[in-house]
Design a protein around this motif. Structure first.
Motif, short mmCIF file in Angstrom:
data_model
loop_
_atom_site.label_atom_id
_atom_site.label_comp_id
_atom_site.label_asym_id
_atom_site.label_seq_id
_atom_site.Cartn_x
_atom_site.Cartn_y
_atom_site.Cartn_z
N ALA A 233 -30.18 -102.10 20.79
CA ALA A 233 -31.56 -102.01 20.30
C ALA A 233 -32.38 -103.22 20.73
O ALA A 233 -33.59 -103.11 20.94
N ALA A 234 -31.72 -104.36 20.89
CA ALA A 234 -32.43 -105.57 21.32
C ALA A 234 -32.61 -105.62 22.83
O ALA A 234 -33.28 -106.52 23.33
N THR B 165 -24.67 -97.05 7.77
CA THR B 165 -25.43 -95.81 7.95
C THR B 165 -26.35 -95.88 9.17
O THR B 165 -26.76 -94.86 9.69
N ASP B 166 -26.67 -97.08 9.62
CA ASP B 166 -27.54 -97.29 10.76
C ASP B 166 -26.76 -97.99 11.85
O ASP B 166 -26.17 -99.06 11.63
N SER B 167 -26.74 -97.43 13.06
CA SER B 167 -25.96 -98.02 14.15
C SER B 167 -26.45 -99.41 14.52
O SER B 167 -25.70 -100.21 15.09
N GLU B 168 -27.72 -99.74 14.21
CA GLU B 168 -28.24 -101.07 14.52
C GLU B 168 -27.61 -102.14 13.64
O GLU B 168 -27.79 -103.33 13.90
N ASP B 169 -26.88 -101.72 12.61
CA ASP B 169 -26.19 -102.68 11.75
C ASP B 169 -24.80 -103.01 12.28
O ASP B 169 -24.04 -103.74 11.63
N THR B 170 -24.45 -102.49 13.45
CA THR B 170 -23.21 -102.87 14.13
C THR B 170 -23.55 -103.80 15.28
O THR B 170 -24.69 -103.79 15.79
N ILE B 171 -22.60 -104.57 15.72
CA ILE B 171 -22.88 -105.55 16.77
C ILE B 171 -23.29 -104.88 18.08
O ILE B 171 -24.25 -105.29 18.73
N ALA C 249 -28.70 -113.45 28.80
CA ALA C 249 -29.85 -113.86 29.61
C ALA C 249 -30.91 -112.77 29.71
O ALA C 249 -32.07 -113.06 30.03
N TYR C 250 -30.55 -111.53 29.44
CA TYR C 250 -31.49 -110.41 29.61
C TYR C 250 -32.44 -110.25 28.43
O TYR C 250 -33.53 -109.71 28.59
N ALA C 251 -32.04 -110.67 27.25
CA ALA C 251 -32.90 -110.50 26.07
C ALA C 251 -32.34 -111.32 24.92
O ALA C 251 -31.19 -111.80 24.97
N GLU C 252 -33.14 -111.48 23.89
CA GLU C 252 -32.70 -112.18 22.69
C GLU C 252 -31.62 -111.37 21.98
O GLU C 252 -31.75 -110.15 21.83
N THR C 253 -30.57 -112.04 21.53
CA THR C 253 -29.46 -111.35 20.87
C THR C 253 -29.73 -111.20 19.38
O THR C 253 -28.90 -111.57 18.53
N GLY C 254 -30.87 -110.65 19.07
CA GLY C 254 -31.24 -110.45 17.68
C GLY C 254 -32.48 -109.59 17.58
O GLY C 254 -33.23 -109.42 18.54
N ILE C 255 -32.68 -109.03 16.39
CA ILE C 255 -33.88 -108.23 16.10
C ILE C 255 -34.55 -108.84 14.88
O ILE C 255 -34.04 -108.72 13.77
#
Length: 275
Positions: A236-237, A224-230, A202-208
């Motif tokens: 980040a989102a 190599t990038d932490s944003e590629d983990t769940i 509810a706080y933000a979209e679950t995606g970038i």
């Protein structure tokens, strides 16, 4: 003759007295406003801390609840349907035990405790090249009310299970049961990495952008990038999330020639479900 002298003081006009009173009143008003601003900021900070503590508690409880249900399903009676589902060839543990080509895959499902927490028909297998089967229906979906942990539709938890990668620190043949043939499935113990990710969609979209955070890997050492983990993608989102990691050892204990089932009860002996 008197020595007293009379002095005449200058007269103070009423208008100048009113100006002095106005200045004093303004000073008091400024002090009151400052005190009010400080009080509001303090109360806002306290509210944020209280809210943050409530969010963290809710997320940790949601993620830990999934761990407890998984553990009980494997250690419970082997006569139960959930036991067969978890250890069957298409289940989260049996898939890795019975399929030799699954070592680098991740088994994904959304934790749904309001009904049967694990639905064997709603799972996904995540590989380095993407999902290889499951039609993406194993991932949690904020648009699906049944994917939430409770009817309040506040939090949801996704489970990612994979085999623990081999390590140089691991003792040789530690995964085999003493006195059993190494080629027998029932003689081997398997170490699993279980990552439960609880989020508040509810706080933000679950995606970038076009990236769905639920479809990302839970294994940080593979990217190599932490944003590629769940978990990194959710952070980040701007989605509040908590990831609880657990390492589980699933083995079929043996007493000489008689095998004891994974759980309890009068179910399977010396083998796993074949399907």
């Amino acid at each position: 003759m008197s020595n007293f002298q009379q002095y005449q003081y200058p007269e103070v006009s009423p208008s100048s007295q009113q100006g002095a009173v106005l200045i004093v009143v303004l000073l008091f008003l400024i002090l009151i406003i400052l005190v009010g601003v400080i009080a509001v900021k303090q109360s806002t900070t306290d509210l944020r801390l209280a809210t943050s503590d409530q969010i963290n508690t809710l997320l940790l409880q949601s993620a830990d609840d999934a761990h407890q249900n998984i553990e009980q399903s494997v250690n419970g009676s082997s006569d139960e349907d959930i036991y067969d589902d978890m250890l069957s060839r298409t289940g989260p543990f049996g898939y890795f035990i019975l399929d030799t080509n699954s070592s680098e895959h991740e088994y994904v499902f959304c934790f749904r405790p309001r009904d049967r927490f694990f639905d064997i028909n709603r799972t996904s297998i995540l590989a380095s090249g993407g999902t290889i089967f499951g039609n993406n229906n194993g991932y949690c979906d904020p648009a699906e009310p049944e994917d939430y942990v409770s009817s309040r539709n506040a939090s949801m938890t996704q489970v990612n299970i994979s085999l623990t990668p081999p390590s140089a620190d691991t003792e040789a043949f530690s995964s085999y049961t003493i006195g059993q043939d190494s080629g027998s499935i029932s003689s081997q113990a398997y170490m699993f990495d279980i990552n439960n990710t609880a989020v508040l969609p509810a706080y933000a979209e679950t995606g970038i952008g076009s990236k769905n955070c639920f479809e990302q890997t839970s294994q940080l050492d593979t990217v190599t990038d932490s944003e590629d983990t769940i978990g990194g993608c959710m952070a980040a989102a701007g989605v509040p999330n908590a990831v609880i990691y657990e390492q589980a050892n699933v083995e079929n204990q043996s007493q000489r020639t008689k095998c004891v089932e994974f759980g309890t009860g009068g179910g399977l002996l010396c083998t796993l479900p074949s399907s």
